[in-house]
Design a protein around this motif. Structure first.
Motif, PDB file in Angstrom:
ATOM      1  N   GLU A  10      49.510  42.159  31.418  1.00 59.23           N
ATOM      2  CA  GLU A  10      48.284  41.499  30.944  1.00 59.23           C
ATOM      3  C   GLU A  10      47.163  42.516  30.769  1.00 59.23           C
ATOM      4  O   GLU A  10      46.977  43.383  31.607  1.00 59.23           O
ATOM      5  CB  GLU A  10      47.797  40.430  31.943  1.00 59.23           C
ATOM      6  CG  GLU A  10      48.671  39.194  32.039  1.00 59.23           C
ATOM      7  CD  GLU A  10      50.000  39.502  32.730  1.00 59.23           C
ATOM      8  OE1 GLU A  10      49.960  40.168  33.783  1.00 59.23           O
ATOM      9  OE2 GLU A  10      51.049  39.125  32.182  1.00 59.23           O
ATOM     10  N   PRO A  11      46.382  42.365  29.685  1.00 62.73           N
ATOM     11  CA  PRO A  11      45.203  43.227  29.513  1.00 62.73           C
ATOM     12  C   PRO A  11      44.195  42.982  30.643  1.00 62.73           C
ATOM     13  O   PRO A  11      44.098  41.879  31.176  1.00 62.73           O
ATOM     14  CB  PRO A  11      44.619  42.769  28.172  1.00 62.73           C
ATOM     15  CG  PRO A  11      45.731  42.063  27.469  1.00 62.73           C
ATOM     16  CD  PRO A  11      46.576  41.456  28.542  1.00 62.73           C
ATOM     17  N   VAL A  12      43.479  44.036  31.003  1.00 59.69           N
ATOM     18  CA  VAL A  12      42.458  43.977  32.040  1.00 59.69           C
ATOM     19  C   VAL A  12      41.109  44.317  31.393  1.00 59.69           C
ATOM     20  O   VAL A  12      41.033  45.225  30.569  1.00 59.69           O
ATOM     21  CB  VAL A  12      42.759  45.000  33.162  1.00 59.69           C
ATOM     22  CG1 VAL A  12      41.732  44.899  34.282  1.00 59.69           C
ATOM     23  CG2 VAL A  12      44.176  44.819  33.690  1.00 59.69           C
ATOM     24  N   HIS A  28      37.226  51.940  37.040  1.00 59.74           N
ATOM     25  CA  HIS A  28      37.936  51.676  38.296  1.00 59.74           C
ATOM     26  C   HIS A  28      38.425  50.230  38.306  1.00 59.74           C
ATOM     27  O   HIS A  28      37.691  49.326  37.917  1.00 59.74           O
ATOM     28  CB  HIS A  28      37.020  51.916  39.501  1.00 59.74           C
ATOM     29  CG  HIS A  28      36.736  53.369  39.738  1.00 59.74           C
ATOM     30  ND1 HIS A  28      35.790  54.070  39.014  1.00 59.74           N
ATOM     31  CD2 HIS A  28      37.297  54.257  40.611  1.00 59.74           C
ATOM     32  CE1 HIS A  28      35.772  55.338  39.424  1.00 59.74           C
ATOM     33  NE2 HIS A  28      36.670  55.468  40.401  1.00 59.74           N
ATOM     34  N   VAL A  29      39.662  50.042  38.757  1.00 61.22           N
ATOM     35  CA  VAL A  29      40.205  48.697  38.941  1.00 61.22           C
ATOM     36  C   VAL A  29      40.737  48.629  40.369  1.00 61.22           C
ATOM     37  O   VAL A  29      41.590  49.435  40.757  1.00 61.22           O
ATOM     38  CB  VAL A  29      41.340  48.395  37.934  1.00 61.22           C
ATOM     39  CG1 VAL A  29      41.928  47.024  38.198  1.00 61.22           C
ATOM     40  CG2 VAL A  29      40.821  48.491  36.503  1.00 61.22           C
ATOM     41  N   ASN A  30      40.181  47.700  41.152  1.00 60.74           N
ATOM     42  CA  ASN A  30      40.558  47.574  42.577  1.00 60.74           C
ATOM     43  C   ASN A  30      40.471  48.916  43.299  1.00 60.74           C
ATOM     44  O   ASN A  30      41.370  49.290  44.055  1.00 60.74           O
ATOM     45  CB  ASN A  30      41.988  47.015  42.718  1.00 60.74           C
ATOM     46  CG  ASN A  30      42.123  45.665  42.022  1.00 60.74           C
ATOM     47  OD1 ASN A  30      41.149  44.921  41.911  1.00 60.74           O
ATOM     48  ND2 ASN A  30      43.315  45.364  41.536  1.00 60.74           N
ATOM     49  N   ASP A  46      39.112  45.486  26.751  1.00 62.02           N
ATOM     50  CA  ASP A  46      40.377  45.126  27.387  1.00 62.02           C
ATOM     51  C   ASP A  46      41.336  46.296  27.194  1.00 62.02           C
ATOM     52  O   ASP A  46      41.437  46.838  26.090  1.00 62.02           O
ATOM     53  CB  ASP A  46      40.998  43.884  26.733  1.00 62.02           C
ATOM     54  CG  ASP A  46      40.085  42.666  26.879  1.00 62.02           C
ATOM     55  OD1 ASP A  46      39.160  42.721  27.689  1.00 62.02           O
ATOM     56  OD2 ASP A  46      40.321  41.671  26.160  1.00 62.02           O
ATOM     57  N   PHE A  47      42.051  46.655  28.289  1.00 64.29           N
ATOM     58  CA  PHE A  47      43.046  47.714  28.143  1.00 64.29           C
ATOM     59  C   PHE A  47      44.357  47.242  28.759  1.00 64.29           C
ATOM     60  O   PHE A  47      44.383  46.304  29.558  1.00 64.29           O
ATOM     61  CB  PHE A  47      42.570  49.005  28.814  1.00 64.29           C
ATOM     62  CG  PHE A  47      42.733  49.027  30.312  1.00 64.29           C
ATOM     63  CD1 PHE A  47      43.878  49.596  30.898  1.00 64.29           C
ATOM     64  CD2 PHE A  47      41.771  48.481  31.147  1.00 64.29           C
ATOM     65  CE1 PHE A  47      44.040  49.601  32.277  1.00 64.29           C
ATOM     66  CE2 PHE A  47      41.931  48.481  32.531  1.00 64.29           C
ATOM     67  CZ  PHE A  47      43.074  49.042  33.108  1.00 64.29           C
ATOM     68  N   VAL A  48      45.460  47.904  28.364  1.00 60.09           N
ATOM     69  CA  VAL A  48      46.728  47.678  29.049  1.00 60.09           C
ATOM     70  C   VAL A  48      47.155  48.986  29.705  1.00 60.09           C
ATOM     71  O   VAL A  48      46.834  50.071  29.222  1.00 60.09           O
ATOM     72  CB  VAL A  48      47.851  47.184  28.092  1.00 60.09           C
ATOM     73  CG1 VAL A  48      47.586  45.767  27.637  1.00 60.09           C
ATOM     74  CG2 VAL A  48      48.022  48.121  26.920  1.00 60.09           C
ATOM     75  N   TYR A  49      47.858  48.850  30.838  1.00 56.18           N
ATOM     76  CA  TYR A  49      48.342  50.032  31.560  1.00 56.18           C
ATOM     77  C   TYR A  49      49.455  50.728  30.778  1.00 56.18           C
ATOM     78  O   TYR A  49      50.334  50.073  30.221  1.00 56.18           O
ATOM     79  CB  TYR A  49      48.878  49.629  32.932  1.00 56.18           C
ATOM     80  CG  TYR A  49      47.796  49.309  33.934  1.00 56.18           C
ATOM     81  CD1 TYR A  49      47.158  50.331  34.638  1.00 56.18           C
ATOM     82  CD2 TYR A  49      47.408  47.988  34.181  1.00 56.18           C
ATOM     83  CE1 TYR A  49      46.160  50.045  35.562  1.00 56.18           C
ATOM     84  CE2 TYR A  49      46.408  47.689  35.106  1.00 56.18           C
ATOM     85  CZ  TYR A  49      45.791  48.724  35.792  1.00 56.18           C
ATOM     86  OH  TYR A  49      44.804  48.443  36.695  1.00 56.18           O
ATOM     87  N   THR A  50      49.400  52.071  30.724  1.00 51.14           N
ATOM     88  CA  THR A  50      50.510  52.836  30.155  1.00 51.14           C
ATOM     89  C   THR A  50      51.223  53.634  31.248  1.00 51.14           C
ATOM     90  O   THR A  50      52.340  54.088  31.072  1.00 51.14           O
ATOM     91  CB  THR A  50      50.017  53.817  29.066  1.00 51.14           C
ATOM     92  OG1 THR A  50      48.956  54.620  29.622  1.00 51.14           O
ATOM     93  CG2 THR A  50      49.480  53.068  27.853  1.00 51.14           C
ATOM     94  N   LYS A  60      45.497  52.197  27.623  1.00 51.35           N
ATOM     95  CA  LYS A  60      44.988  52.318  26.256  1.00 51.35           C
ATOM     96  C   LYS A  60      44.263  51.032  25.869  1.00 51.35           C
ATOM     97  O   LYS A  60      44.588  49.942  26.349  1.00 51.35           O
ATOM     98  CB  LYS A  60      46.114  52.640  25.279  1.00 51.35           C
ATOM     99  CG  LYS A  60      47.160  51.573  25.139  1.00 51.35           C
ATOM    100  CD  LYS A  60      48.167  51.944  24.049  1.00 51.35           C
ATOM    101  CE  LYS A  60      49.147  50.797  23.855  1.00 51.35           C
ATOM    102  NZ  LYS A  60      50.330  51.165  23.081  1.00 51.35           N
ATOM    103  N   VAL A  61      43.277  51.192  24.991  1.00 51.96           N
ATOM    104  CA  VAL A  61      42.419  50.073  24.588  1.00 51.96           C
ATOM    105  C   VAL A  61      43.218  49.082  23.735  1.00 51.96           C
ATOM    106  O   VAL A  61      43.947  49.488  22.833  1.00 51.96           O
ATOM    107  CB  VAL A  61      41.231  50.602  23.736  1.00 51.96           C
ATOM    108  CG1 VAL A  61      40.337  49.453  23.292  1.00 51.96           C
ATOM    109  CG2 VAL A  61      40.429  51.627  24.525  1.00 51.96           C
ATOM    110  N   VAL A  62      43.083  47.775  24.024  1.00 46.98           N
ATOM    111  CA  VAL A  62      43.648  46.785  23.095  1.00 46.98           C
ATOM    112  C   VAL A  62      42.553  46.013  22.354  1.00 46.98           C
ATOM    113  O   VAL A  62      42.737  45.612  21.214  1.00 46.98           O
ATOM    114  CB  VAL A  62      44.620  45.791  23.776  1.00 46.98           C
ATOM    115  CG1 VAL A  62      45.947  46.458  24.083  1.00 46.98           C
ATOM    116  CG2 VAL A  62      44.032  45.198  25.045  1.00 46.98           C
TER     117      VAL A  62
END
Length: 440
Positions: A10-12, A28-30, A46-50, A60-62
């Motif tokens: 899921e995008p964050v 920073h996330v958590n 919103d980004f997704v983890y690579t 990377k940016v979605v």
């Protein structure tokens, strides 16, 4: 076998806090730092983890929600997949500003030195500037084509590109044709790379061949070279094995520094600066900063083929160039003869080792110029106590080692940092070329 933890799909949503030294957005996330490609400070996105490691993650940016005012549309459609550039989404003025701030920050954090004055940035063409490159070549049977270019971003695979906007257009706009030509060779799957070396009036493509080309292959290469107006060489082994296609005399491209009236011949695989316009401005600035006269004895460390040494010799009394690579030293001597400069000498020495017992090192020097590799020059700096130069110009391709060495010069050796600045040798990339002036 260690199993790689599944990445969240899921995008964050995050807001970008700053830029990392390689030009990625930092958030920073958590509590864990995330580096996000093509993200700029102040942007909510919103980004997704690579990738996710123990102490950091990458993404990377979605989708962008807020855009940084300096964001622009990348000029090259391969931006993002090709790893050659990382900064095309940032306007030119902001690229410079980012590099200046990075330089300031590194000096402060690593060297514990404040830059009193930022030298006006040296800028030149933003596109089509690159005259030296090592390009990967790969025959992809599934696609029935030969790829020529650079690796994908954060991937070992070659990117599928058909042009390159930062390469000199003679090569950058002809990657498709080059790939098509190679695809028609019998040894199309035995060519891993091409070394590109473009002089003032000659473009050399040195093709690495793991098997000798057939006569028909050679004819095809010859026709392509004639059509494009380039010189093709073959490289059967290491960089020293580069020979012209037809075994004629050695191919020697050249470049000139017009303002100093100096000309350099070089072999295709030798190190030369990739951006000629910036190189000319950089040499001119370095010479001016050293305030040279005929009484000066100047030491040029990490001198390569004499890019600074020979121009220095046009103004100073005597110049000594020192370089670790013996073939480069011999070549520098040739270039000194070519330019009829008699007040210059070259020595081969490993500058990461102690050099104080070498005859040249026992002399005194009024001025020093140094242009080390990414590793910097910390090992050689303690010799400055003996040489006692009154002015030092330090040219660097890595701000963090320049900052460390500036700390040694200022905090241990008693030099004063007068100014430092960036030179836009590699526009559209996060690579920072810089220059600093120190005075006794």
């Amino acid at each position: 076998m260690a199993h790689k933890k599944k990445l969240p799909l899921e995008p964050v949503t995050v807001t970008i806090e700053s830029l990392s030294h390689d030009g990625r957005g930092v958030s920073h996330v958590n509590g864990k730092v995330v580096f996000i490609d093509e993200a700029l400070p102040g942007e909510t996105l919103d980004f997704v983890y690579t990738d996710s490691r123990r102490d950091y993650a990458e993404g990377k940016v979605v989708e962008l929600h807020d855009r940084n005012p300096h964001r622009v549309e990348p000029a090259c459609r391969h931006f993002g997949s090709c790893g050659g550039c990382s900064f095309q989404h940032v306007d030119d003025a902001e690229q410079i500003h980012f590099k200046e701030e990075l330089l300031r920050d590194q000096f402060r954090r690593i060297g514990k030195v404040e830059i009193p004055q930022i030298w006006e940035a040296l800028t030149g063409p933003h596109w089509g500037y690159r005259r030296k490159a090592r390009m990967g070549v790969k025959w992809v049977a599934k696609k029935g084509r030969v790829l020529v270019g650079f690796r994908e971003r954060r991937n070992p695979f070659l990117a599928e590109i058909d042009s390159c906007k930062v390469m000199h257009p003679l090569v950058g706009e002809n990657l498709l044709a080059l790939g098509e030509m190679i695809a028609g060779l019998t040894i199309k799957d035995k060519i891993p790379q091409i070394e590109v070396a473009i002089g003032d009036n000659e473009c050399v493509l040195a093709v690495r061949v793991l098997e000798p080309p057939t006569d028909a292959d050679k004819q095809r290469l010859r026709e392509y070279a004639a059509k494009l107006g380039v010189t093709i060489c073959l490289q059967p082994k290491g960089p020293d094995s580069i020979v012209p296609l037809d075994g004629a005399a050695e191919v020697m491209p050249s470049y000139s520094l017009v303002e100093q009236g100096v000309k350099f011949n070089f072999r295709p695989a030798m190190f030369t600066q990739v951006n000629y316009e910036i190189n000319q401005k950089m040499v001119t600035r370095a010479l001016a900063a050293l305030e040279l006269n005929r009484d000066d004895r100047v030491l040029d460390l990490f001198c390569g083929l004499g890019n600074f040494t020979l121009p220095l010799a046009t103004l100073a009394g005597h110049v000594v160039g020192v370089e670790g690579d013996l073939p480069l030293v011999n070549h520098a001597r040739e270039n000194a003869r070519l330019n009829n400069l008699q007040n210059v000498e070259f020595h081969a020495a490993d500058l990461s080792k102690d050099v104080k017992d070498q005859p040249w090192s026992k002399q005194k020097f009024t001025k020093v110029l140094l242009d080390p590799s990414r590793a910097g020059a910390s090992e050689v700096l303690h010799n400055f106590k003996h040489w006692q130069p009154e002015r030092i110009v330090y040219v660097s391709c890595n701000p963090s080692t320049l900052a460390r060495d500036a700390g040694i010069l200022v905090n241990e050796l008693g030099y004063k940092l007068v100014k430092a600045g960036v030179m836009d040798m590699f526009p559209q990339t996060a690579h920072v070329e810089s220059i600093a002036l120190f005075v006794k």
